[in-house]
Design a protein around this motif. Structure first.
Motif, short mmCIF file in Angstrom:
data_model
loop_
_atom_site.label_atom_id
_atom_site.label_comp_id
_atom_site.label_asym_id
_atom_site.label_seq_id
_atom_site.Cartn_x
_atom_site.Cartn_y
_atom_site.Cartn_z
N ALA A 198 36.20 -12.00 -23.03
CA ALA A 198 36.38 -12.81 -21.81
C ALA A 198 36.49 -11.93 -20.58
O ALA A 198 37.28 -10.98 -20.55
N GLY A 199 35.73 -12.26 -19.57
CA GLY A 199 35.77 -11.51 -18.31
C GLY A 199 34.83 -10.32 -18.28
O GLY A 199 34.56 -9.78 -17.21
N THR A 200 34.31 -9.89 -19.46
CA THR A 200 33.45 -8.70 -19.45
C THR A 200 31.97 -9.04 -19.64
O THR A 200 31.14 -8.12 -19.74
N GLU A 201 31.62 -10.32 -19.68
CA GLU A 201 30.23 -10.69 -19.96
C GLU A 201 29.25 -10.03 -18.98
O GLU A 201 28.22 -9.48 -19.38
N ALA A 202 29.59 -10.08 -17.69
CA ALA A 202 28.70 -9.50 -16.68
C ALA A 202 28.70 -7.98 -16.76
O ALA A 202 27.65 -7.34 -16.61
#
Lengths: 249, 249
Positions: free
Chosen positions: A104-108
């Protein structure tokens, strides 16, 4: 049950392709049940994808779809997905109780990492052609050379680097991997990019090194050995940490 | 108290440099008390850093140290740090109760992001020369042109792109930013790369756009306006979300 489409190879019982490795690592890390369907590196790719309703991953200059592996077909949702990053996002979303490939939060950031990693290769990907030619099924070599040559606009074997250019490409490849090592050095000490927990970015890097490991069994160029053992053992250490996700199903 | 060394500029009361912006955003986001010391873009950079014991960030070909801003000097620890990413890591470590610039587990991914973002510019950084020449104090222009020309091995103003090359560089710059936009699209919808919480990567991107915004006040090239408003408002939205961290102290 998930069907995973991977490339057949001369390596007995072993996958070899750096891109399909990303998805095999992903499936194994999530401990999702799946079976492998081996696809030849030939017109069979497009045939299988079309049959299973798996969309193309890009367009050819003539506007028709270009089909690539890795791809999966998930029986339980009747969904076909191609492209390792899209597959990772699909698996995270569809199986939310399994470990995350894109935390979560690191996709980009993970997406940018893939771009950053691939950009380190430049024209030094040409050094891997001899490995690939040995790993493909002999009956698939002609298809590979023909389609690659068409994409390049000149015979593939003409671009095999020699002499000073080959030296320069080795230097560039090693320098690029050392930059990636410098990123890993910021991870707080674990073997993985996020520390002690693997994520998709590690499977991208691991896919490259697994491909090299499979290839050098037939093409014993000393430079590949230097690459595998380089950066103060960084890649050896990563490879060992990834071993448990290399099960062939 | 932290002293933050930033470049003096023609923009009244306003910083302009894309790199020092990264650190100003960082300090403001953490709400750390600091004061700005304005440094001229000249031999003063090296003089100030040496005086404060701030280390160089790279080496010149002759082996001597090359000094750059941003830099900080932290009175409370008697520590000088240069390079925006090293400053971010220092601030996270020294002030653990303030919001993280490099959230736990993402340090390496953030580092790779900076590399990935910078790699999108290629030679199109040359398009920003006219902006920079207007933003530097007039008395600093000669130093900038002289040192850049020496590094390039030819007069800086000779590489100002014109005609077809200029067109190609604009196309390349816009295409590069659209790739970055595609990364942001994976963030789950927030304005920031990690969603609704800013992190260092956003300050890197924000620094570039803040520089452009300051520059186009004097150099009204229509292409810059297209860049600022491009990618379906992505950069406008990011700029608005970053505004609260743009306070000048």
């Amino acid at each position: 049950m998930i069907t995973f489409y991977d490339f057949a190879s001369t390596v007995p019982g072993k996958t070899f392709n750096p891109n399909t490795w990303k998805t095999r690592y992903s499936l194994n890390y999530k401990q999702l049940p799946y079976k492998t369907e081996w696809v030849e590196f030939s017109e069979e790719i497009e045939k299988v994808c079309k049959k299973m309703g798996i969309p193309p991953t890009s367009k050819r200059p003539d506007g028709s779809g270009a089909y690539t592996l890795p791809a999966i077909y998930d029986d339980s949702t009747k969904t076909g997905v191609a492209d390792s990053l899209l597959i990772a996002a699909y698996l995270d979303k569809t199986y939310p109780d399994t470990p995350k490939l894109l935390p979560a939060g690191t996709e980009a950031l993970q997406t940018a990492f893939v771009d950053a990693f691939m950009s380190k290769f430049g024209s030094s990907w040409q050094l891997s052609i001899p490995l690939l030619l040995k790993l493909l099924l002999p009956s698939n070599v002609d298809f590979y050379v023909r389609t690659r040559s068409a994409a390049l606009g000149k015979p593939l074997l003409d671009i095999l680097p020699v002499g000073e250019e080959r030296e320069a490409q080795w230097k560039s490849l090693k320098a690029g991997l050392s930059v990636v090592d410098a990123w890993y050095q910021k991870n707080g000490g674990g073997p993985f990019i996020m520390g002690n927990t693997p994520s998709f970015a590690d499977f991208v890097v691991g896919g490259f090194f697994s491909f090299v490991k499979a290839g050098v069994q037939n093409v014993p160029e000393p430079e590949w050995k230097e690459v595998l053992e380089g950066d103060n053992g960084r890649w050896k250490k990563l490879g060992e940490a990834l071993e448990k996700y290399e099960v062939m199903v």
